[in-house]
Structures are given as structure tokens and as C-alpha cells.
Design a protein around this motif. Structure first.
Motif, PDB file in Angstrom:
ATOM      1  N   PHE A   1       0.852  -1.181   0.000  1.00 54.04           N
ATOM      2  CA  PHE A   1       0.000   0.000   0.000  1.00 54.04           C
ATOM      3  C   PHE A   1       0.893   1.237   0.000  1.00 54.04           C
ATOM      4  O   PHE A   1       1.673   1.450   0.925  1.00 54.04           O
ATOM      5  CB  PHE A   1      -0.909   0.002   1.224  1.00 54.04           C
ATOM      6  CG  PHE A   1      -1.769   1.244   1.343  1.00 54.04           C
ATOM      7  CD1 PHE A   1      -2.944   1.360   0.630  1.00 54.04           C
ATOM      8  CD2 PHE A   1      -1.384   2.288   2.180  1.00 54.04           C
ATOM      9  CE1 PHE A   1      -3.731   2.504   0.732  1.00 54.04           C
ATOM     10  CE2 PHE A   1      -2.162   3.420   2.301  1.00 54.04           C
ATOM     11  CZ  PHE A   1      -3.344   3.532   1.568  1.00 54.04           C
TER      12      PHE A   1
ATOM     13  N   ARG B   1      -2.625   3.617   9.399  1.00 52.02           N
ATOM     14  CA  ARG B   1      -2.039   2.760   8.363  1.00 52.02           C
ATOM     15  C   ARG B   1      -1.345   1.541   8.968  1.00 52.02           C
ATOM     16  O   ARG B   1      -1.369   0.457   8.379  1.00 52.02           O
ATOM     17  CB  ARG B   1      -1.075   3.576   7.495  1.00 52.02           C
ATOM     18  CG  ARG B   1      -1.792   4.625   6.669  1.00 52.02           C
ATOM     19  CD  ARG B   1      -0.920   5.223   5.598  1.00 52.02           C
ATOM     20  NE  ARG B   1      -1.663   6.155   4.766  1.00 52.02           N
ATOM     21  CZ  ARG B   1      -1.153   6.828   3.741  1.00 52.02           C
ATOM     22  NH1 ARG B   1       0.135   6.655   3.425  1.00 52.02           N
ATOM     23  NH2 ARG B   1      -1.897   7.645   3.028  1.00 52.02           N
TER      24      ARG B   1
ATOM     25  N   ASN C   1      -4.196  -0.809   9.670  1.00 55.53           N
ATOM     26  CA  ASN C   1      -4.889  -1.325   8.489  1.00 55.53           C
ATOM     27  C   ASN C   1      -4.011  -2.180   7.581  1.00 55.53           C
ATOM     28  O   ASN C   1      -4.504  -3.095   6.915  1.00 55.53           O
ATOM     29  CB  ASN C   1      -5.470  -0.169   7.670  1.00 55.53           C
ATOM     30  CG  ASN C   1      -6.597   0.551   8.389  1.00 55.53           C
ATOM     31  OD1 ASN C   1      -7.281  -0.055   9.209  1.00 55.53           O
ATOM     32  ND2 ASN C   1      -6.779   1.827   8.091  1.00 55.53           N
ATOM     33  N   TYR C   2      -2.700  -1.860   7.532  1.00 59.07           N
ATOM     34  CA  TYR C   2      -1.844  -2.521   6.550  1.00 59.07           C
ATOM     35  C   TYR C   2      -0.621  -3.215   7.149  1.00 59.07           C
ATOM     36  O   TYR C   2      -0.064  -4.116   6.532  1.00 59.07           O
ATOM     37  CB  TYR C   2      -1.378  -1.500   5.496  1.00 59.07           C
ATOM     38  CG  TYR C   2      -2.525  -0.782   4.835  1.00 59.07           C
ATOM     39  CD1 TYR C   2      -3.290  -1.395   3.850  1.00 59.07           C
ATOM     40  CD2 TYR C   2      -2.874   0.515   5.230  1.00 59.07           C
ATOM     41  CE1 TYR C   2      -4.356  -0.738   3.256  1.00 59.07           C
ATOM     42  CE2 TYR C   2      -3.937   1.182   4.643  1.00 59.07           C
ATOM     43  CZ  TYR C   2      -4.674   0.551   3.654  1.00 59.07           C
ATOM     44  OH  TYR C   2      -5.735   1.196   3.078  1.00 59.07           O
TER      45      TYR C   2
ATOM     46  N   TRP D   1       3.519  -0.848   4.903  1.00 54.05           N
ATOM     47  CA  TRP D   1       3.050   0.100   3.890  1.00 54.05           C
ATOM     48  C   TRP D   1       4.188   1.045   3.534  1.00 54.05           C
ATOM     49  O   TRP D   1       5.295   0.930   4.060  1.00 54.05           O
ATOM     50  CB  TRP D   1       1.830   0.886   4.395  1.00 54.05           C
ATOM     51  CG  TRP D   1       2.061   1.636   5.679  1.00 54.05           C
ATOM     52  CD1 TRP D   1       2.085   1.131   6.943  1.00 54.05           C
ATOM     53  CD2 TRP D   1       2.323   3.047   5.820  1.00 54.05           C
ATOM     54  NE1 TRP D   1       2.330   2.111   7.864  1.00 54.05           N
ATOM     55  CE2 TRP D   1       2.471   3.309   7.206  1.00 54.05           C
ATOM     56  CE3 TRP D   1       2.419   4.105   4.920  1.00 54.05           C
ATOM     57  CZ2 TRP D   1       2.730   4.580   7.697  1.00 54.05           C
ATOM     58  CZ3 TRP D   1       2.673   5.387   5.409  1.00 54.05           C
ATOM     59  CH2 TRP D   1       2.826   5.618   6.785  1.00 54.05           C
TER      60      TRP D   1
END
Length: 333
Positions: free
Chosen positions: A50, A84, A87-88, A91
């Protein structure tokens, strides 16, 4: 050691003692403009990393994080990082000239930050900038135009060297894993370039993915050049009631262009050209919202102060830029 091991492939890797090889990582792609940062960011994105939600598809810059960095809002940056990370996990983002926004110690804000910095021949960077960012037209005799181009090229070359020095100082002071890459060597050894990048990032690969990534490593990609090329037009109209009026547009875009005002070569203000003007709309200059009106009173410029308006972060100046304040007063909008 084989002969192949002795070939210079333009790679420098630094892993400070105690660096974690496991867990989430944040890949920060930076470097000079037109140095190969877009290539690296596009490869990471293709590999499944991402690289931002509000991403500029032309140059793969993360516009969301860039906006926060420009604001200098550390609290908002920490919030975005936390989101982030949740969520990831792993990244990344690409921001050229990261040293203009963050100090080396601030990379500690990111989980397990990994710095990736491509380098390119300085003369090539200057030429690429001139191809990607230029005015709508250049008038005058061929000799005058040639002299102006030479003067601007030498100025851009000096600026690129200054930026390179600042970039190296930043890299030398970070305490995070860093990968320094030669863009020219990447074109000669694309397979090694891709392998090095994937290994440094600890990313899994396979034959199909490797082949796809290698296919992206090519010089002067037409789609990149076409999308990255930016043509600007604009003008300083004059000064009325203590305000400097003018306009600027990036051709083909209705987004406001960010400008910088210099008084006697000192940065005095930064602002967007986003004021609607019916005359611009009538002239079919974007959507007409490309004007600006800058208050000069707070800066207290002298009558003979030289005023310049430049596109932010670029070398491009508007038409009528570089004149004395007293001269602008003679040409009201």
C-alpha cells in the motif's frame, strides 16, 4: 568470489545494528525530483505494498501524507501513521526531498522505517526537469532563447547539486535501514535491481511477479513522461491597493497551483492560485479559479524591491516576474 560479484551494480545497503527484520515496515521512497523515485514506488505498489490512497498516478506520490507534511501537523501525521499501521502493517509512501519536511530523528515516528533512495546523473535530472516542467511558450530570437535556456540550465544544475548535498546529509544522519540505488545501473541490470529491492524490503516474489516488475524497468517510459509533463502559464498583472494580482494554471488541470512569492530573493509567502476570475473563465483558462491576490502590507516591501512569483518547488516564474514593486504599480489589473 565470482567475476559477476565484482561488477558494479550501483547498490549501497546500510542496516544499523539492532534493526528488526520482522514485523511491519514503513518504506519511505525519497530522493531528488526525476531521480527514479517514481520507478521504485511503482514497483512496490505492483508488489502489493500500500503506497497511499490519494495517490498521484503519474508520479506515485502520496498526496494525503504530502498535504500533512506541508502543514507540519505532527499530531495529524501520528494519527495517519497509526491508522495505516493498523490497516496494513507494512506500507509505504513516496515523497521527493523528504528532508524539507522531516528531520532524520523524526523517521522514528514510523514503525520500522526503511529508506529507499535512488540516485541519477545530475545532468539527466536537470534535462528531465526541463522536459517535465515548462512554460506554455518561450518568445524571442533563437539566440535569446538559447541564452535563456543555458542560464536556466546552469541555475537548475547548481540547485540540483545543492539538493543532492542536502539529501546525502539527511541519509547520513538517519538511523534506519537504507537502500541507495543507481537509476542508470537499474536500467543496465533490471533483474538485479528488482531482486535487491525485494530482498531489502523482505518481500516474497515469484517468477511471474519478478518478470512483471522487470518489465516496468525501462528508460523514458512514454506513459510516465506523458502524464508527468506539466505545462504552466500565468502572469503577474500588477499591484492595486497594496495587493499583488495575477493568475497561474497548470494546463489541462483545474486544480489550483501553489505559488511562492519572493521579495529580493527571500521567500515571503506561499499561497494557492485559486481565486475565481470571470475574465479567466471567459478566456477558457481552466475553470476560471486560478487567480491570486496577495496582501503586501504585512511584508513592508520597499519601492525598489524585486518581486518574483514562482511555481512552488519549481524553477518556473510567471510572466512579468522579476520586476520592481514600483514598476508593478504602473500596471494595475
Amino acid at each position: 568470489m565470482s567475476g559477476d560479484d565484482l561488477i558494479n551494480k550501483g547498490v549501497i545497503i546500510n542496516r544499523p545494528v539492532g534493526t528488526s527484520m520482522t514485523g511491519g515496515k514503513t518504506f519511505i521512497v525519497t530522493g531528488l525530483f526525476r531521480s527514479g523515485t517514481s520507478l521504485v514506488a511503482s514497483l512496490l505498489r505492483q508488489a502489493g505494498i500500500f503506497m497511499g490512497q490519494q495517490i498521484n498516478d503519474a508520479v506515485f506520490e502520496d498526496e494525503e501524507i504530502l498535504s500533512i507534511l506541508r502543514e507540519g501537523d505532527v499530531a495529524k501525521l501520528k494519527q495517519l501513521i497509526a491508522e495505516r499501521n493498523a490497516n496494513y502493517g507494512t506500507w509505504g509512501f513516496k515523497i521527493p526531498l523528504i528532508y524539507t519536511f522531516l528531520r532524520p530523528k523524526q523517521l522514528a515516528l514510523f514503525d520500522n522505517a526503511h529508506l529507499i533512495v535512488p540516485f541519477r546523473d545530475i545532468a539527466s535530472i536537470v534535462v528531465r526537469n526541463s522536459l517535465s516542467e515548462y512554460k506554455e511558450a518561450m518568445t524571442g530570437s533563437p539566440e535569446a532563447v538559447s541564452q535563456l535556456q543555458h542560464k536556466e540550465a546552469m541555475s537548475a544544475l547548481r540547485e540540483a547539486v545543492r539538493q543532492l548535498d542536502a539529501m546525502l546529509k539527511f541519509v547520513g544522519n538517519v538511523n534506519t535501514p537504507s537502500l541507495l540505488l543507481s537509476y542508470e545501473k537499474a536500467l543496465i541490470f533490471p533483474g538485479d535491481f528488482v531482486d535487491t529491492l525485494m530482498q531489502f524490503c523482505g518481500l516474497p516474489t515469484n517468477t511471474a511477479l519478478r518478470a512483471r516488475l522487470i518489465s516496468l524497468v525501462e528508460p523514458n517510459r512514454k506513459d510516465y513522461i506523458a502524464r508527468a509533463r506539466r505545462i504552466y502559464r500565468g502572469k503577474i498583472d500588477g499591484v492595486v491597493d497594496g495587493r499583488l494580482f495575477g493568475w497561474c494554471q497548470q494546463i489541462g488541470s483545474t486544480d489550483p497551483v501553489r505559488l511562492e512569492m519572493f521579495l529580493d530573493d527571500q521567500l515571503a509567502a506561499s499561497f494557492p492560485a485559486d481565486v475565481f476570475r470571470q475574465d479567466l473563465r471567459d478566456a477558457e483558462i481552466g475553470n476560471g479559479a486560478h487567480g491570486f491576490a496577495v496582501e503586501l502590507g504585512g511584508h513592508q516591501p520597499k519601492r525598489h524591491a524585486i518581486i518574483r512569483i514562482k511555481v512552488s518547488g519549481r524553477r518556473i516564474e510567471l510572466d512579468n516576474s522579476g520586476q520592481r514593486l514600483a514598476d508593478y504599480r504602473l500596471k494595475p489589473a
